[in-house]
Each structure stands twice: as C-alpha cells, then as structure tokens.
Design an enzyme around this catalytic site. Structure first.
Site, PDB file in Angstrom:
ATOM      1  N   ASP A   5       0.802  -1.222   0.000  1.00 46.00           N
ATOM      2  CA  ASP A   5       0.000   0.000   0.000  1.00 46.00           C
ATOM      3  C   ASP A   5       0.836   1.275   0.000  1.00 46.00           C
ATOM      4  OD1 ASP A   5       0.891  -0.428   2.582  1.00 46.00           O
ATOM      5  OD2 ASP A   5      -1.107  -0.521   3.481  1.00 46.00           O
ATOM      6  N   ASP A  35       4.696   1.572  13.229  1.00 39.70           N
ATOM      7  CA  ASP A  35       3.934   0.315  13.344  1.00 39.70           C
ATOM      8  C   ASP A  35       4.651  -0.795  14.100  1.00 39.70           C
ATOM      9  OD1 ASP A  35       1.825   1.444  11.955  1.00 39.70           O
ATOM     10  OD2 ASP A  35       2.523   0.708  10.029  1.00 39.70           O
TER      11      ASP A  35
END
Length: 889
Positions: free
Chosen positions: A65, A478
C-alpha cells in the site's frame, strides 16, 4: 547569493556580535557511485495483493500500500523491488492499488499506482506498464487519483489482462470514475461509457478529511476465457462493484453492454470474484465493509455460470451468531479446481481463520478448531526462525498464541502450478507454505514460514548510528524499531519494555554512546501504566521506562545530553520537559514552545537546542530554560542536527534550502545552490579530512536526490541515481561515524536503505572549522531550606528510581547543612549484596567490593550554606536502598 548575519555567542551572556559571512558557492554537482541494499528486517507492513501468473511457473508479484511492487526470485526465494525509480515528484506511485501479470506475453506486467485520493497526494494516478517483468516501466497518467493506501485497498484485483487478447486490459476506478479499458497494451485508456455503476459505498461519507469518504468504486475484473477464442477479446467478463445492493455485473458481448447479475446476494460487498472454468463456478467472498481493518459480517457464494443459480456456501453464514467477520482472501487450487480456500475479513481475536473445501464449497474444514475453551487444535505449525520478531515480543494467554496466524488477510493465493504452495499477506509480512496438502491428511500439519525476504515495507521515522556498539538503531512506524547489530541479518526482536507502536525519536549520548533514549506512540487507554519514553544503558540491547508528565499520548522528539547525564523531551502537544538522570522525574522547560523539535549539542552536555516556528532556541543550563536566538529567515519547520566534536556547529534542513550555524544557532548562513532540503546527517570524514562527511536529501540544480559533501558543504556529490529514488525518502537520515561514505536512509514504506561507495578512493584537504567559545551556565537545584549547623557539614538522601530485571536506577541528593560554604563533598555507602555501579552522572564514583564512594564533579562541589545538588546512577543487581553518609570536602 543571500546574505546572513554571522553572530558569535559571548561567554557568560547572550551578547550578539554581528558580522557578514559568505559560504563558498556550491560547485557543479558531480556524482559518486554507490551500491545500495536494505537493512534487513523483512516485511513490516501490509501486503494487500499477491499475484501469480497463470501460465508461467514461479512468476509472482506482490503489491504493497505504500512500499511499491515486488517480483519473486525463485532461486533465492526473495523479492526484488520494482519501483525504486519513483522519486519525490511522483512519490504516490509507491501506493499500488492493483497489479496485473500478462498470461499471454508473460514479460508484460502492469500496475495501477497512486497513494491517496484526497489532498495528501498532489498527483493523479497512473497505469504503469512494463515489457521486462518490471525492470523498466512506462507510465500513462490518469485524469483522476488512485488510492493505494485508502480504505478498500485489499479488494480486487481491479486491473486485469484479457487472457484471450492481451492487448485488452480493464481497470476499475474509484470515486465515481467507473470502468476503463485499453486496447493497446495499456498505453492509452478510455472510460467504458456503457458500464452502469461506479460504486456508491464509502466507509464514512461525511469524513471531512476525505479519507473515510473514499469510494473504492469498481474493485475487481474477472474474465471467462471460455467465451471466445485466442486472439479475440473475451466476451463474458464479471466485474465487482463496491455497492451493497449491486455488487456483481456481467457483460456477454465484450463490454458493449452490461447488466447486474440476476439473483445476486445483497447487503454486502464482494471483495473477491474468482472463476473456476473447469466446474463452471464464479465464487465471491463478501464483507460488510471495504476493510482492510474491519469487517463484522459476510458470506461466501457460488454462482453456476451455466444455470445462473446462486448457492450460499459460507463456512459460517452471516445469519449465524458465530459469524463476527466478513470474508476475503479467496483462492482456487487450479490443479484441483474443486479445492477452494477463503479467509476471514477480519477476525482479530483470537486469530484469522482460513477455511478449505475440496468439494467446491459444499463442506469446509478450518485451519484451527476449538477443543475445550480456551484451547484450540491446529492444522498448521509456524516456523518463524528467519523472522523471530514476528512474535512482537508478546506472551499472550490462551486462546491467543504468538505469532499470530495473521490479520488483514485480503490476499491468500494457491500457486496455480503447485497445490502445496500457498502465500498470503498480513498486516506485517508475507507468510507461506510448501506443504499445504498436509491440511487434508488426518492428523497432519502443514508448516507456515515467512516468505518476505527482500520485501521491506517499514516506514522509518528516525535513525542513529553511534560511534560504538551496534552500527545502527532504528525508529519505525507500526513495529517500533530495532537494534541492528548486523545490517544483513534480521534482528531477533523489536524494542520492548516498553513497546511503542511507533518510535518517533531516537538519540544517544555522544560521549557515552551506550546511553540511548527513545520516545514513541501507543494508545494510553490500552496501557495506562506505560511511559512514552524509554532509556538504555547498553546501546539499545535492553530498555527501561522512565516516568512522564501528565497528558502525554504521543512521543514527539527527545534528546540526550552529550554525556548522558540528562535529557530534554518535547512530547507531542505537551510542554517540553527535562530530566536529570533517566526520567525518574521531569521538570518543565521554560521558554521552549510546545511541539518544538529538540536536539542536543554533541560536545557540551548542558547545551540543548529547539526549533519551532522558524526560530532556533538554545539552552545552556541543561534544558531548564531556553532562549530564542536572533537568527531569522529559517524555515517554519525542519530537521536539524549538531555536528559531533564541534560545539555549536548546527545544520538545518527545510523548505527553501540548507542552513549552517557555527555559533550555537545565534546566526545561520544559507548554503548556496540548495533550494530545498529534507534532512541532514553526518558520517566519518573522508581520508585526509577533519570535518565529518555531510549527507543531505536536498534539491540541487533542480534535482532532488541524496547528496554527500566532504568539504563542509562547499561542494556536493549526488550519491543516488534515477533508478534509486525510493519515493519520499529522507524522514530519517544519518551517516556512519565508523565507515567513510556509508549512509543510512529512511524511506516511507521501502524500509531502511544503506549505501556504500563503490568508486575509487578519495582524499580531501582538511577543513578549517571556527572555534566556538562554550557558554555553560549551571543552575543548581534548589531544595527546601534547612536550619544550618555551625561550621561545615552535609547530608545525603538516597531515592530509588526505576528497576528492571538485573538492574536499577537511583538518585542521591547532597545538601550543605553547615553555615559555611563547602568546596567539595563525598558520599559513601555499602551495598548489601553484589550490586555494582554501571553508569553515574554528576559525580565521580569509586567502588571496592561492596563499598562505594562518590565525590563531586568539577562543577557541583561548591555549595553555599543550604544549597544542594544531586547525582544519579544505574547499577546492576537487585534494587536496594542503602544508608548513605556525606562528608564535606
């Protein structure tokens, strides 16, 4: 050239003396050849699509992405990045919303690219096309934006090559733009005017940011090759649309007319549509949202292409109270087309579920089953030896396990040539197996391993390369970050104790580089007792928490004093603070705006800097107070760093150029020829040089690239090339102080890149660097007044701090209790066990066995009556509170 005031900072006060200084013009930009590799982590982000070519064995692609696209290399079982040529001008091309591999001329591959459909991405999307399996590309710009990192990005594939006439491609577009077609191998495109429904679903149509209001639109295209012959465009094509009432359309005349497929299910979105041409079934997997993070209900349906009959074949139907997930990750075993698999979209707890059927969906088995709660039985076993960090350092209680089988599994694919090989994407990596059919053996287990080597998708927020210890420590989005002892090996574990969702800032003590600090983000409500700042005294191998002021929910930036004795922290949205020692307590820093970017001087431990709103602030008393310097003309935001070994030597990167100060920020000189810069860092000086190599992501002569200067910014070399641009690189950047020429570059989705020179040896003429007179003002700590005794005397008070397995921290306050000033002090105690001091600041320790004595440092021995000071330390062994004694010097 623009002029700047060059201002010297006087010894004891902020006296500004103006002088005009002109830096040497930048020479014509030459290049220096480099070899680049990733610092190996493997994975680290969401992989929404894995695409197997249907006619060439082992030709496999993956799309991400934010990190571009990859091609599988079977000989090394690794992935090769394909979009590193994308530069700053088209950084959104690293968001790949769909990818198609040509089944006729297998060298051809296509990618639909564009990261955001709202204002965050300034460019429209494009269709990229390649005739050499992605080694080189051509682009066709589209008249609208694409959203490779928008909601619904795991649905698809929206881009598809006609298997009968590979000149023809279809592409499903978002946000009302409908269905598009090319008849010349993707070179030109036209909207299919006859297609009736562009899709109306949006997660939150009223989102003012334009993110959740994104409409995925037309999301997949599936051909029925039986409807025409080779060389003639396929007549029957199925198309999936993000519309809960009208989610599947069909043409039977090659796209001239389209109709809603009769009898189709309603109420859900078809994430996937896969056709079994042998048995004549179209399968769809549906969910109640576009994903990829959510999905609470859904079904799996089978459509008989010959009769038009629909059959619900959901492993757990949406009508069941046991269905708390939608479905995605749909695949067919092309060697045995009656075998199909589907994944939950999404089942966070206790784990994703895969379902497998060998009778076209009539019956199903699960990849795991409940036995007696909370226990489960498993048809698989996991081997993460190659990527051990995938446990995320957790130790969950049953029914949860670590590592998790997966999450956000939108793409689950069985190799069309090998029934035993399957790959699937998760939010962190690609997993796979090479003995899948063991699933069908009674009592058998198939083995799942990471298959992400070479695919690096981390977003890099900060990097440090200390002069000793591990060559690199990373702060990542993340997954927190790592200590990289070996750049070419996957580190064993991310930062833990505490674990940050994202590490926003890192620093180390220049003169004592084993001392490190990091700040980061997590949700306070989930972990109310954890802190957003952590410390290490062993070069990042182990970490312990500090305390924090109230209201902190994001890490912001943090800086360590040159000797590790104190720290300045600017959490996001909270007044900046400073601490003497390892965050046992924090005091507000005065004069420094909230959300300033903070850095430390690399020589003077009492000097810190802050940047906010185009002003540079300096503290000479360890972060207690900051004062804005007179420097003007600076960018409103940017990144700056202090040069190791030279007090007050600062470089500042931002919109409009690159600036340097040699007087602790009192004035800055703009570097000629650089019109914009993103970040700056320092590495080992070139042979013969005495000034560190400077690295910058900057724009010189209109070219945004990665540059190095070996002569203090007088001339620059471009050290990347047009094939290695990595999108919007540069959020993190540093050189290596031990290896000349080595650079570490952070990317937003392509992980950490490191480069080494491959050109001939260089020798440079030493650079003369101006000497800066240090300005140190030490403000003594004030404690409550006590009644002095006659003559001289002192007391010491021991205060326990943080403790961790095998070590602890403490602080000792020293107060003059006499009526006369003292010129020194000595504190003594005896440990009850085998404790040993490992690091001490603001004093000089001596330890013999269990006996410890600490004498004053050069700057805190003189104490007037009632005055006090303190020192702190870390020690190994079990935490304790010994009795301490003080004698005046």
């Amino acid at each position: 050239m623009r002029r700047r005031l060059f201002v010297m900072l006087a010894t004891a006060a902020v006296l500004l003396v103006a002088a005009v200084v002109r830096m040497s013009p930048v020479s014509a930009v030459a290049s220096d050849p480099y070899a680049y590799k990733n610092v190996r982590i493997d994975g680290g982000g969401f992989v929404p699509g894995i695409i197997f070519n249907q006619t060439e064995r082992n030709l496999i692609y993956a799309r991400t992405d934010i990190g571009g696209a990859y091609r599988w290399n079977q000989s090394t079982k690794s992935w090769t990045p394909l979009l590193d040529w994308v530069g700053w001008d088209k950084w959104g091309y690293n968001g790949v919303i769909s990818l198609a591999t040509d089944p006729v001329q297998t060298n051809r591959v296509y990618a639909a690219v564009g990261m955001y459909t709202n204002s965050w991405d300034p460019n429209n999307g494009a269709i990229l096309r390649s005739t050499d399996k992605g080694d080189t590309w051509q682009a066709t710009a589209l008249p609208f934006k694409l959203g490779g990192n928008m909601p619904g990005r795991g649905m698809g594939e929206a881009l598809s090559v006609d298997p009968n006439d590979n000149r023809v491609l279809y592409f499903g577009a978002p946000n009302g733009n409908g269905l598009w077609r090319s008849t010349d191998y993707g070179a030109t495109w036209a909207k299919v005017a006859s297609f009736p429904n562009p899709g109306n679903y949006a997660q939150d149509p009223s989102d003012p940011n334009g993110y959740l209001s994104h409409k995925p639109g037309v999301v997949w295209v599936t051909y029925d090759p039986r409807s025409s012959t080779r060389g003639t465009p396929t007549k029957t094509i199925y198309v999936g649309v993000a519309d809960k009432e009208n989610t599947v359309y069909r043409t039977t005349d090659g796209g001239a007319t389209w109709s809603r497929l009769a009898g189709q299910p309603t109420g859900y979105l078809a994430h996937k549509g896969v056709l079994d041409t042998v048995n004549g079934y179209l399968y769809i997997a549906t969910s109640d949202t576009g994903g990829p993070y959510d999905g609470a209900k859904g079904d799996v349906w089978r459509y008989a292409t010959a009769t038009g009959a629909w059959t619900q074949i959901s492993p757990v139907p949406s009508s069941s109270s046991d269905d708390y997930f939608g479905y995605s990750g749909l695949t067919i075993d092309r060697q045995n087309p009656g075998t199909i698999m589907v994944a939950t979209q999404i089942s966070w707890w206790p784990d994703v579920i895969f379902f497998r059927s060998t009778d076209s969906g009539a019956t199903w088995t699960r990849v795991w089953d409940w036995t007696s709660y909370p226990n489960r039985s498993f048809r698989y076993k996991m081997d993460i030896t190659e990527n051990p960090w995938l446990t995320f350092g957790t130790n969950p209680q049953p029914p949860e396990v670590t590592p998790k089988l997966g999450w956000m599994t939108e793409s689950l694919e069985i190799d069309p040539f090998d029934s035993n090989r399957m790959m699937y994407g998760t939010g962190a990596t690609i997993y796979g197996t090479e003995n899948l059919t063991q699933w069908d053996v009674s009592g058998g287990q198939f083995t799942i391993k990471p298959m992400a080597k070479g695919l690096e998708e981390t977003a890099v927020l900060d990097l440090i390369s200390p002069p000793s210890g591990a060559p690199l420590v990373s702060g990542l989005g993340d997954i927190g970050g790592f200590r990289h002892a070996n750049l070419d090996a996957v580190p064993s574990m991310m930062f833990t104790q505490p674990n940050f969702t994202s590490t926003t800032s890192l620093d180390y003590a220049e003169k004592s580089p084993s001392i490190m600090v990091r700040a980061g983000n997590f949700t306070d409500a989930d972990r109310p007792n954890d802190s957003h700042v952590a410390f290490s005294t062993d070069g990042g191998a182990n970490w312990f928490q500090g305390s924090e002021p109230g209201g902190v929910n994001e890490g912001g930036t943090v800086a360590a004093a040159a000797d590790g004795s104190r720290f300045v922290w600017a959490p996001r949205g909270v007044t900046p603070v400073y601490s003497v020692g390892y965050g046992n307590s924090w005091q507000q820093a005065s004069g420094l705006p909230t959300d300033a970017v903070v850095e430390s001087d690399r020589v003077n431990p009492m000097k810190f800097y802050g940047l906010s709103g185009g002003r540079l602030y300096v503290s000479t008393n360890g972060g207690a107070t900051f004062t804005a310097t007179a420097a003007t003309g600076l960018p409103t935001s940017g990144k700056f760093k202090a040069v190791p070994g030279i007090e007050g030597d600062l470089w500042l990167a931002g919109d409009g150029g690159l600036w340097r100060s040699t007087n602790s920020g009192a004035s800055f000189t703009k570097v000629s020829g650089i019109t914009k810069s993103v970040n700056v860092g320092f590495g080992k000086a070139a042979p013969g040089g005495n000034y560190m190599a400077i690295f910058a992501v900057a724009t010189i002569d209109g070219v945004t690239g990665l540059y190095r200067s070996d002569d203090a910014g007088s001339s620059w070399l471009r050290i990347n090339d047009d094939k290695h641009q990595w999108g919007n690189m540069g959020e993190a950047l540093t050189g290596d102080p031990r290896v000349y020429g080595r650079v570490y570059l952070g990317t937003n989705g392509r992980g950490i890149i490191y480069g080494d020179r491959t050109g001939p040896p260089v020798t440079v003429t030493p650079t003369v660097t101006p000497t800066v007179t240090p300005t140190v003002t030490v403000t003594p700590t004030v404690t409550p007044t006590v009644t002095p005794t006659t003559g001289t005397g002192c007391t010491a008070t021991y205060k326990s701090g943080n403790a961790w397995q095998g070590g602890f921290q403490a602080e000792v306050s020293v107060q003059n209790t006499g009526s006369s000033a003292i010129t020194g002090w000595k504190v003594t105690w005896t440990w009850p066990g085998d404790q040993k001091i490992t690091q001490l600041w603001n004093g000089t320790p001596t330890q013999t066995g269990a006996n410890v004595s600490v004498t004053n440092a050069s700057y805190n021995g003189n104490l007037a009556a009632n005055a006090s000071t303190s020192f702190g330390f870390t020690a190994s062994g079990a935490a304790t509170s010994p009795t301490v004694a003080c004698t005046p010097g």
